[in-house]
Design a protein around this motif. Structure first.
Motif, short mmCIF file in Angstrom:
data_model
loop_
_atom_site.label_atom_id
_atom_site.label_comp_id
_atom_site.label_asym_id
_atom_site.label_seq_id
_atom_site.Cartn_x
_atom_site.Cartn_y
_atom_site.Cartn_z
N ARG A 84 -8.34 -11.13 -11.12
CA ARG A 84 -7.31 -12.01 -10.59
C ARG A 84 -6.38 -11.30 -9.62
O ARG A 84 -5.43 -11.89 -9.13
N CYS A 85 -6.64 -10.03 -9.34
CA CYS A 85 -5.76 -9.26 -8.46
C CYS A 85 -6.00 -9.58 -6.98
O CYS A 85 -5.19 -9.25 -6.14
N GLY A 86 -7.15 -10.16 -6.66
CA GLY A 86 -7.43 -10.50 -5.27
C GLY A 86 -8.18 -9.42 -4.51
O GLY A 86 -8.23 -9.47 -3.29
N GLY A 87 -8.74 -8.46 -5.20
CA GLY A 87 -9.49 -7.42 -4.51
C GLY A 87 -9.18 -6.05 -5.07
O GLY A 87 -8.19 -5.84 -5.78
N ASP A 88 -10.03 -5.09 -4.72
CA ASP A 88 -9.89 -3.73 -5.25
C ASP A 88 -8.59 -3.07 -4.79
O ASP A 88 -7.91 -2.42 -5.57
N VAL A 89 -8.22 -3.27 -3.52
CA VAL A 89 -6.99 -2.65 -3.01
C VAL A 89 -5.78 -3.20 -3.73
O VAL A 89 -4.86 -2.46 -4.12
N TYR A 90 -5.74 -4.52 -3.95
CA TYR A 90 -4.60 -5.12 -4.64
C TYR A 90 -4.57 -4.71 -6.11
O TYR A 90 -3.50 -4.55 -6.69
N ILE A 109 -1.73 -1.79 -10.37
CA ILE A 109 -1.71 -0.74 -11.40
C ILE A 109 -0.61 0.25 -11.10
O ILE A 109 0.16 0.66 -11.98
N ARG A 110 -0.50 0.66 -9.84
CA ARG A 110 0.54 1.63 -9.46
C ARG A 110 1.94 1.04 -9.71
O ARG A 110 2.82 1.71 -10.26
N THR A 111 2.15 -0.23 -9.33
CA THR A 111 3.47 -0.86 -9.49
C THR A 111 3.84 -1.02 -10.95
O THR A 111 4.96 -0.71 -11.38
N LEU A 112 2.89 -1.51 -11.78
CA LEU A 112 3.18 -1.74 -13.20
C LEU A 112 3.40 -0.42 -13.93
O LEU A 112 4.26 -0.32 -14.81
N ASP A 135 12.40 -11.32 1.87
CA ASP A 135 11.42 -10.70 0.98
C ASP A 135 10.13 -10.47 1.75
O ASP A 135 9.62 -11.36 2.42
N LEU A 136 9.58 -9.26 1.64
CA LEU A 136 8.36 -8.88 2.36
C LEU A 136 7.27 -8.47 1.39
O LEU A 136 7.55 -7.90 0.34
N VAL A 137 6.02 -8.74 1.77
CA VAL A 137 4.84 -8.17 1.12
C VAL A 137 3.98 -7.59 2.24
O VAL A 137 3.59 -8.30 3.16
N ILE A 167 13.18 2.32 9.29
CA ILE A 167 13.06 2.75 7.90
C ILE A 167 12.05 3.88 7.83
O ILE A 167 10.88 3.70 8.15
N ALA A 168 12.50 5.06 7.41
CA ALA A 168 11.60 6.19 7.21
C ALA A 168 10.91 6.03 5.86
O ALA A 168 11.56 6.00 4.82
N ASP A 169 9.59 5.88 5.88
CA ASP A 169 8.86 5.61 4.63
C ASP A 169 7.79 6.67 4.42
O ASP A 169 7.46 7.44 5.30
N GLU A 170 7.25 6.66 3.20
CA GLU A 170 6.14 7.54 2.86
C GLU A 170 4.97 6.70 2.36
O GLU A 170 4.24 7.09 1.46
N PHE A 171 4.82 5.51 2.92
CA PHE A 171 3.76 4.62 2.50
C PHE A 171 2.40 5.20 2.92
O PHE A 171 2.24 5.72 4.02
N GLN A 172 1.43 5.09 2.04
CA GLN A 172 0.09 5.59 2.30
C GLN A 172 -0.79 4.47 2.86
O GLN A 172 -0.53 3.29 2.62
N PRO A 173 -1.85 4.82 3.60
CA PRO A 173 -2.77 3.80 4.11
C PRO A 173 -3.36 2.98 2.96
O PRO A 173 -3.78 3.52 1.95
N GLY A 174 -3.36 1.68 3.11
CA GLY A 174 -3.90 0.79 2.09
C GLY A 174 -2.93 0.48 0.98
O GLY A 174 -3.26 -0.28 0.08
N GLN A 175 -1.71 1.01 1.01
CA GLN A 175 -0.74 0.80 -0.07
C GLN A 175 -0.07 -0.56 0.10
O GLN A 175 0.40 -0.91 1.17
N VAL A 176 -0.02 -1.33 -1.00
CA VAL A 176 0.64 -2.63 -1.01
C VAL A 176 2.09 -2.44 -1.44
O VAL A 176 2.37 -1.80 -2.44
#
Length: 281
Positions: free
Chosen positions: A65-71, A76-79, A241-243, A259-268
């Motif tokens: 129900r997550c909508g794909g492997d990346v999601y 998992i990371r968020t929870l 609110d953004l996704v 905004i200086a971020d450390e977001f990784q490629p593919g990170q939601v």
């Protein structure tokens, strides 16, 4: 609390299977950590913005129900962070059970994030050079226009005219205030964002990404794919609110500041911004 879902949607899928080894499954580990932290599913859902039915499904090791492997990896990371767990072992366990992420392909489904970059983000020197060139051209133009008369006087003196024919330099009157210089044309237009509103600009400088933006009433302002090189600007009186489906591909500007971020490629990433200095809500 889930709105618009039938009771059947709140039940995990029957395709999930328990782990055969001795260690706890991913869902069981998240559930035990949540209970140990004294949190309910609704509280975790509100703090992470992951819908309650999806939280229930993940705790039952149902990731369909997550909508794909990346999601699924993003959830998992968020929870894990919300209940005080280190997400790295859980993501490693997920990769062992479901396979590592596939390499990026030229075309992907609408709601799957691409892995665009394999190396850390570098400063955008091209944009900085263009801004510097524009600033220099503007300064030269301003100097030519404002100092034309003085240049004419200097040229006349060089050709042999008497110094009396040249115009003396004008001095500002004691009672007058100096005129403020014009703003540098290289400044971004978003820098003039009004202080009584929240302004968010997204620039897909490093790849394409699915994005969703909602105003303070929860109404959708945009929901779709931002192609590489495209940008979107949103404005609301209270909050936005953004996704970001692939946060690593996005340059983010909030209320005139990058905004200086450390977001990784593919990170939601799920983000909320309000008026004033940009801070994640």
């Amino acid at each position: 609390m889930s709105i618009g879902n039938s009771p059947e949607d709140d039940r995990p899928s029957e395709d999930s299977a328990p782990r055969a080894d001795d260690g706890p499954s991913i869902g069981r580990a998240l559930q035990q950590a949540r209970i140990a932290a004294g949190l309910t599913v609704d509280e975790v859902s509100q703090s992470t913005r992951v819908r309650g039915p999806i939280v229930h499904a993940i705790e039952a090791d149902d990731f369909s129900r997550c909508g794909g492997d990346v999601y699924a990896r993003g959830h998992i990371r968020t929870l894990a962070r919300a209940v005080g767990l280190d997400p790295a072992p859980l993501l490693e366990q997920y990769g062992a059970e479901h396979g590592e992420p596939a390499a990026p392909t030229p075309a992907t489904p609408l709601f799957e994030a691409e892995r665009i970059r394999s190396e850390p983000r570098r400063p955008n020197w091209t944009a900085a050079m263009v801004a510097a060139i524009v600033a220099v051209i503007a300064f030269v133009g301003y100097t030519v226009v404002s100092g034309g008369d003085d240049d004419g006087g200097k040229q006349q003196a060089a050709e042999g005219a008497t110094p009396a024919t040249s115009k003396p330099a004008t001095k500002p009157s004691p009672g007058k205030k100096p005129v403020d210089p014009k703003p540098d044309p290289s400044d971004s237009a978003i820098a003039a964002a009004p202080q009584d509103k929240v302004t968010v600009k997204l620039n897909a400088s490093d790849g394409r990404s699915w994005i969703s933006a909602k105003d303070h009433n929860g109404r959708t302002m945009f929901d779709g794919v931002l192609e590489r090189g495209q940008s979107k600007t949103f404005q609301d009186s209270t909050k936005i609110d953004l996704v970001l489906g692939d946060a690593g591909a996005i340059q983010l500007y909030v209320n005139g500041k990058q905004i200086a971020d450390e977001f990784q490629p593919g990170q939601v990433e799920r983000l909320t911004y309000t008026k004033g200095d940009p801070e994640v809500g």
